[in-house]
Scaffold this active site. Structure first.
Site, mmCIF file in Angstrom:
data_model
loop_
_atom_site.group_PDB
_atom_site.id
_atom_site.type_symbol
_atom_site.label_atom_id
_atom_site.label_comp_id
_atom_site.label_asym_id
_atom_site.label_seq_id
_atom_site.Cartn_x
_atom_site.Cartn_y
_atom_site.Cartn_z
ATOM 1 N N ASN A 59 0.813 -0.988 0.125
ATOM 2 C CA ASN A 59 -0.023 0.309 0.050
ATOM 3 C C ASN A 59 0.866 1.481 -0.340
ATOM 4 O O ASN A 59 0.287 1.843 0.572
ATOM 5 C CB ASN A 59 -0.882 -0.027 1.630
ATOM 6 C CG ASN A 59 -1.763 -0.998 1.551
ATOM 7 O OD1 ASN A 59 -2.714 -1.129 0.312
ATOM 8 N ND2 ASN A 59 -2.321 -1.538 1.831
ATOM 9 N N ARG A 117 7.541 7.609 -1.770
ATOM 10 C CA ARG A 117 7.203 7.392 -0.223
ATOM 11 C C ARG A 117 8.274 5.969 0.006
ATOM 12 O O ARG A 117 8.890 5.753 0.661
ATOM 13 C CB ARG A 117 5.934 6.498 0.010
ATOM 14 C CG ARG A 117 5.539 6.921 1.773
ATOM 15 C CD ARG A 117 4.059 7.382 1.698
ATOM 16 N NE ARG A 117 3.386 7.130 3.632
ATOM 17 C CZ ARG A 117 3.144 6.026 4.384
ATOM 18 N NH1 ARG A 117 3.067 5.379 2.819
ATOM 19 N NH2 ARG A 117 3.240 6.080 5.196
ATOM 20 N N ARG A 130 3.972 -1.110 9.395
ATOM 21 C CA ARG A 130 5.033 -2.061 8.686
ATOM 22 C C ARG A 130 5.823 -2.257 9.660
ATOM 23 O O ARG A 130 6.893 -3.194 9.766
ATOM 24 C CB ARG A 130 5.517 -1.358 7.891
ATOM 25 C CG ARG A 130 4.550 -1.284 5.955
ATOM 26 C CD ARG A 130 4.643 -0.394 5.642
ATOM 27 N NE ARG A 130 3.456 0.134 4.053
ATOM 28 C CZ ARG A 130 3.282 0.934 4.663
ATOM 29 N NH1 ARG A 130 3.212 1.413 5.414
ATOM 30 N NH2 ARG A 130 2.212 1.816 4.177
ATOM 31 N N LYS A 172 2.644 -11.708 -3.361
ATOM 32 C CA LYS A 172 3.173 -10.831 -4.072
ATOM 33 C C LYS A 172 4.661 -9.631 -3.863
ATOM 34 O O LYS A 172 5.292 -10.045 -4.775
ATOM 35 C CB LYS A 172 2.359 -9.615 -4.433
ATOM 36 C CG LYS A 172 3.481 -8.822 -5.592
ATOM 37 C CD LYS A 172 3.376 -6.937 -5.372
ATOM 38 C CE LYS A 172 3.459 -6.871 -6.480
ATOM 39 N NZ LYS A 172 3.508 -5.064 -6.081
ATOM 40 N N PRO A 221 5.655 -11.249 -9.885
ATOM 41 C CA PRO A 221 4.587 -10.828 -9.023
ATOM 42 C C PRO A 221 3.609 -10.456 -9.598
ATOM 43 O O PRO A 221 3.251 -9.283 -11.136
ATOM 44 C CB PRO A 221 5.938 -9.356 -8.865
ATOM 45 C CG PRO A 221 7.019 -10.290 -9.283
ATOM 46 C CD PRO A 221 7.210 -10.653 -10.887
ATOM 47 N N ASP A 225 0.144 -8.013 -8.812
ATOM 48 C CA ASP A 225 -0.122 -7.396 -8.283
ATOM 49 C C ASP A 225 -1.822 -6.454 -8.973
ATOM 50 O O ASP A 225 -2.028 -7.449 -10.772
ATOM 51 C CB ASP A 225 0.159 -5.710 -7.934
ATOM 52 C CG ASP A 225 0.907 -4.954 -9.824
ATOM 53 O OD1 ASP A 225 0.187 -5.099 -10.725
ATOM 54 O OD2 ASP A 225 1.669 -3.729 -9.162
ATOM 55 N N HIS A 267 -2.703 -3.771 -10.914
ATOM 56 C CA HIS A 267 -2.612 -3.510 -12.526
ATOM 57 C C HIS A 267 -2.108 -4.555 -13.778
ATOM 58 O O HIS A 267 -3.460 -4.288 -14.558
ATOM 59 C CB HIS A 267 -0.748 -2.669 -12.214
ATOM 60 C CG HIS A 267 -0.827 -1.230 -11.680
ATOM 61 N ND1 HIS A 267 -2.332 -0.448 -11.957
ATOM 62 C CD2 HIS A 267 -0.222 -1.377 -10.174
ATOM 63 C CE1 HIS A 267 -2.191 0.859 -10.690
ATOM 64 N NE2 HIS A 267 -0.729 -0.114 -10.193
ATOM 65 N N GLN A 274 7.867 -9.679 -17.712
ATOM 66 C CA GLN A 274 6.797 -8.411 -17.215
ATOM 67 C C GLN A 274 7.340 -7.111 -16.391
ATOM 68 O O GLN A 274 6.835 -6.427 -16.338
ATOM 69 C CB GLN A 274 6.252 -9.587 -16.118
ATOM 70 C CG GLN A 274 5.518 -9.003 -14.925
ATOM 71 C CD GLN A 274 5.687 -8.126 -13.573
ATOM 72 O OE1 GLN A 274 7.042 -7.727 -13.024
ATOM 73 N NE2 GLN A 274 4.783 -7.678 -13.004
#
Length: 317
Positions: free
Chosen positions: A153, A158, A208, A252, A269, A271, A273, A315
């Site tokens: 997330n 960031r 986290r 993931k 991986p 996600d 998208h 990918q």
């Protein structure tokens, strides 16, 4: 809009030629800007146009790609003077060449892979010309794991700032460039302290924090750093299973670590998208309105069947 960053003297091989070396590397085999800023690693920044400075193997490097050569310099522990490092790092040329070749996996011929993926997949062929030279990095497993625990997330800028704070708080200082201190990635033992979670929360890691400190303790008490690295020789499914047993590591994140540090080139991986691309662009018929574990596995299997044993590299493109 921001004005362009001026070229720093130390970022040009011509300014301090005795401190720069180069490796042969055709342009089609590596695009530094696409590889180092795309969320594989979070420790590089464009210090001047075309020059990338970051931390690799416990040392600070600046890289430039010029024509068919990959130029690099490695900084010593002292601060720079007159635009050039005051002390060159004490590494022999063969060792620095080896570190870079290993990190960028330069022994893997990318042009041939692009041709094979393009022959198998018209959609890949359509976009590949716009994204040449996208390679998969071979990172330190500890750094890769804890970096990707921080990605949930989150977005690249960031995550990059979080990793920087993590290294400044827990990692040893390496050198200072442009008044900016550089730190090595923390050791596993540095993240297992009783106060690690509280310190991470104070650094803005939120939920986290418990995953970083918890996974550090779990590895220290279980696999150990050596065992984590030995997952490079384990089968893909076994390595992914071992990673998913750690706090805060889902499928993931495990696949990212498998692909980017554990030599599992077949790891894809997935996600939301990638899920939408699989459904909308490739017509992969999967039920449900969310990315279920079963759908995740089926999408990975689909792309492995389409792109072959280095599906994770395709990918990335």
């Amino acid at each position: 809009s921001r004005s362009p960053t001026p070229m720093k003297l130390r970022d040009a091989p011509s300014a301090c030629p005795s401190l720069w070396r180069c490796l042969p590397c055709p342009a089609a085999e590596l695009r530094l800007d696409l590889v180092l800023s795309s969320g594989q690693s979070f420790r590089w920044w464009e210090s001047s146009p075309g020059a990338w400075t970051g931390v690799l193997g416990g040392r600070v490097w600046t890289l430039r790609h010029d024509g068919d050569r990959l130029w690099y310099t490695v900084y010593g522990e002292e601060e720079e003077q007159d635009g050039c490092p005051a002390k060159a790092a004490k590494l022999d040329a063969a060792e620095t060449d080896r570190i870079l070749r290993d990190y960028f996996q330069l022994d893997v011929g990318l042009s041939a892979l692009y041709r094979a993926w393009g022959a198998a997949d018209p959609l890949f062929r359509k976009v590949a010309n716009d994204f040449p030279g996208v390679r998969v990095l071979r990172q330190d497993p500890v750094e890769c794991l804890f970096s990707f625990i921080c990605t949930s997330n989150n977005h690249i800028s960031r995550i990059t700032a979080m990793i920087e704070r993590l290294c400044q708080a827990f990692g040893p200082r390496l050198c200072c460039l442009d008044s900016r201190p550089f730190h090595a990635f923390p050791s596993l033992s540095a993240l297992t302290g009783a106060d690690a979670e509280a310190r991470l929360r104070a650094l803005g890691f939120g939920y986290r924090a418990k995953f970083v400190s918890g996974s550090a303790r779990a590895i220290a008490e279980g696999l150990g750093t050596e065992g984590l690295c030995q997952l490079r020789t384990a089968p893909y499914a076994e390595a992914r299973r071992a990673l998913c047993a750690l706090p805060g590591v889902g499928t993931k994140v495990a696949d990212c670590v498998c692909l980017l540090s554990l030599d599992k080139a077949e790891a894809v991986p997935v996600d939301t998208h990638v899920w939408h691309i699989a459904r909308q662009r490739y017509g992969v018929a999967l039920g449900g309105k969310s990315l279920t574990p079963r759908a995740y596995q089926e999408i990975g299997d689909f792309f492995r069947g389409l792109w072959g044993p280095r599906a994770g590299w395709a990918q990335a493109v």
